[in-house]
Enzyme design. Structure first.
Site, mmCIF file in Angstrom:
data_model
loop_
_atom_site.group_PDB
_atom_site.id
_atom_site.type_symbol
_atom_site.label_atom_id
_atom_site.label_comp_id
_atom_site.label_asym_id
_atom_site.label_seq_id
_atom_site.Cartn_x
_atom_site.Cartn_y
_atom_site.Cartn_z
ATOM 1 C CE LYS A 11 95.444 10.645 61.516
ATOM 2 N NZ LYS A 11 94.352 11.582 61.622
ATOM 3 C CG HIS A 88 91.769 6.342 62.832
ATOM 4 N ND1 HIS A 88 91.215 7.341 62.059
ATOM 5 C CD2 HIS A 88 92.616 6.953 63.695
ATOM 6 C CE1 HIS A 88 91.721 8.505 62.422
ATOM 7 N NE2 HIS A 88 92.576 8.299 63.421
ATOM 8 C CD GLU A 90 92.058 9.867 59.541
ATOM 9 O OE1 GLU A 90 93.035 9.129 59.341
ATOM 10 O OE2 GLU A 90 92.141 10.970 60.144
ATOM 11 C CD GLU A 155 91.903 9.478 67.360
ATOM 12 O OE1 GLU A 155 92.925 10.181 67.420
ATOM 13 O OE2 GLU A 155 91.622 8.810 66.362
ATOM 14 C CB SER A 198 93.275 19.082 67.446
ATOM 15 O OG SER A 198 92.710 19.064 66.152
ATOM 16 N N GLY A 219 98.047 12.563 65.717
ATOM 17 C CA GLY A 219 98.208 12.488 64.267
ATOM 18 C C GLY A 219 99.210 13.527 63.776
HETATM 19 P P1 13P Z 1 95.309 14.866 64.713
HETATM 20 O O1 13P Z 1 96.200 14.779 65.918
HETATM 21 O O2 13P Z 1 96.003 15.293 63.463
HETATM 22 O O3 13P Z 1 94.065 15.631 65.012
HETATM 23 O O4 13P Z 1 94.832 13.359 64.409
HETATM 24 C C1 13P Z 1 94.302 12.617 65.423
HETATM 25 C C2 13P Z 1 94.172 11.227 64.970
HETATM 26 O O5 13P Z 1 93.341 10.920 64.119
HETATM 27 C C3 13P Z 1 95.078 10.242 65.529
HETATM 28 O O6 13P Z 1 94.674 8.952 65.220
#
Ligand code: 13P
Length: 245
Positions: A11, A88, A90, A155, A198, A219
């Protein structure tokens, strides 16, 4: 069985100093062909010099032109990236990415011979989630050629960065729902599906009990030493052959 694919999504994290520490750390750990690191784009040249495979976190769908600030699939391929994360949550949320835009990005990535990690997942864990997931997949893959270049990453949005994960049973059911969809609609048997949300060193042994999971998109834990422990754990616990990522 193919190697499980383990994708690090950094990220917008790490500064230059921390990237250099991270790269030194990578160099001390075994190099596995089933790991794909997706750094913040500004650091791509550093990662491309390493043994690990490198991907982008996003691309624009045009090949070149007046699109200030964007990076194309053609450019990504030309520096040696092998894959790109598309869709993604986000990006869907903060940058209003639509299914149509995601579809264009996937087509551009494939035209430029990049592999695609297509992210899908529900915001709320309720009964409507399978329908939503089905819609996300069908719209994203509309008229996409060479589906073998795509891997789906499931996800659940609520599990990202929250330290919460669905139960193994819930993840397994969703993964098989996705595989069935890809088989029935596109004729692809056992389509590869990753789990993300997570994932960490503490829960990887539990997650590894889920049948059908073809790897992980990680992530927060991918920014630390812990990532390489997770990779080692997975590879020591699975019989493997090479894959192309
Ligand atoms: P986390 O592993 O921090 O939960 O993030 C997952 C993610 O969005 C990977 O693209």
């Amino acid at each position: 069985m193919k190697k499980k694919l383990i994708v690090a999504n950094h990220k917008m994290n790490l500064d230059a100093k921390k990237v250099s520490v991270y790269i030194k750390l990578m160099q001390t750990r075994a190099n596995y062909s089933n790991v794909l690191v997706c750094p913040t784009s500004v650091y791509l040249p550093f990662f491309l010099k390493q043994e690990y495979k490198v991907g982008l976190q996003n691309i624009y769908f045009g090949n070149s032109g007046s699109f200030t600030g964007e990076i194309s699939a053609e450019q990504a391929k030309s520096v040696g990236a092998s894959a790109v994360i598309v869709g993604h949550s986000e990006r869907r949320e903060h940058f209003n990415e639509s299914d149509d835009l995601i579809n264009k990005k996937i087509k551009s990535a494939i035209e430029n011979d990049l592999n695609v990690i297509l992210c899908i997942g529900e915001k709320i864990n309720n009964k409507k989630k399978m329908k939503l997931i089905e819609e996300q997949i069908i719209k994203a893959l509309f008229k996409v050629p060479k589906l073998e270049k795509v891997i789906i990453a499931y996800e659940p949005v609520w599990a990202i960065g929250s330290n919460k994960t669905p139960t193994n049973r819930e993840i397994g059911e969703t993964i098989f729902f996705i595989k069935d969809l890809l088989e029935n609609k596109y004729g692809y048997h056992d389509f590869p599906v990753l789990y993300g949300g997570s994932v960490n060193k503490g829960n990887i042994s539990t997650l590894e009990k889920i049948p059908g999971v073809n790897g992980y998109l990680i992530g927060g834990a991918s920014l630390k030493d812990e990532f390489f422990d997770i990779v080692e754990y997975i590879n020591n616990n699975n019989e493997v052959t090479n894959n192309n990522y």
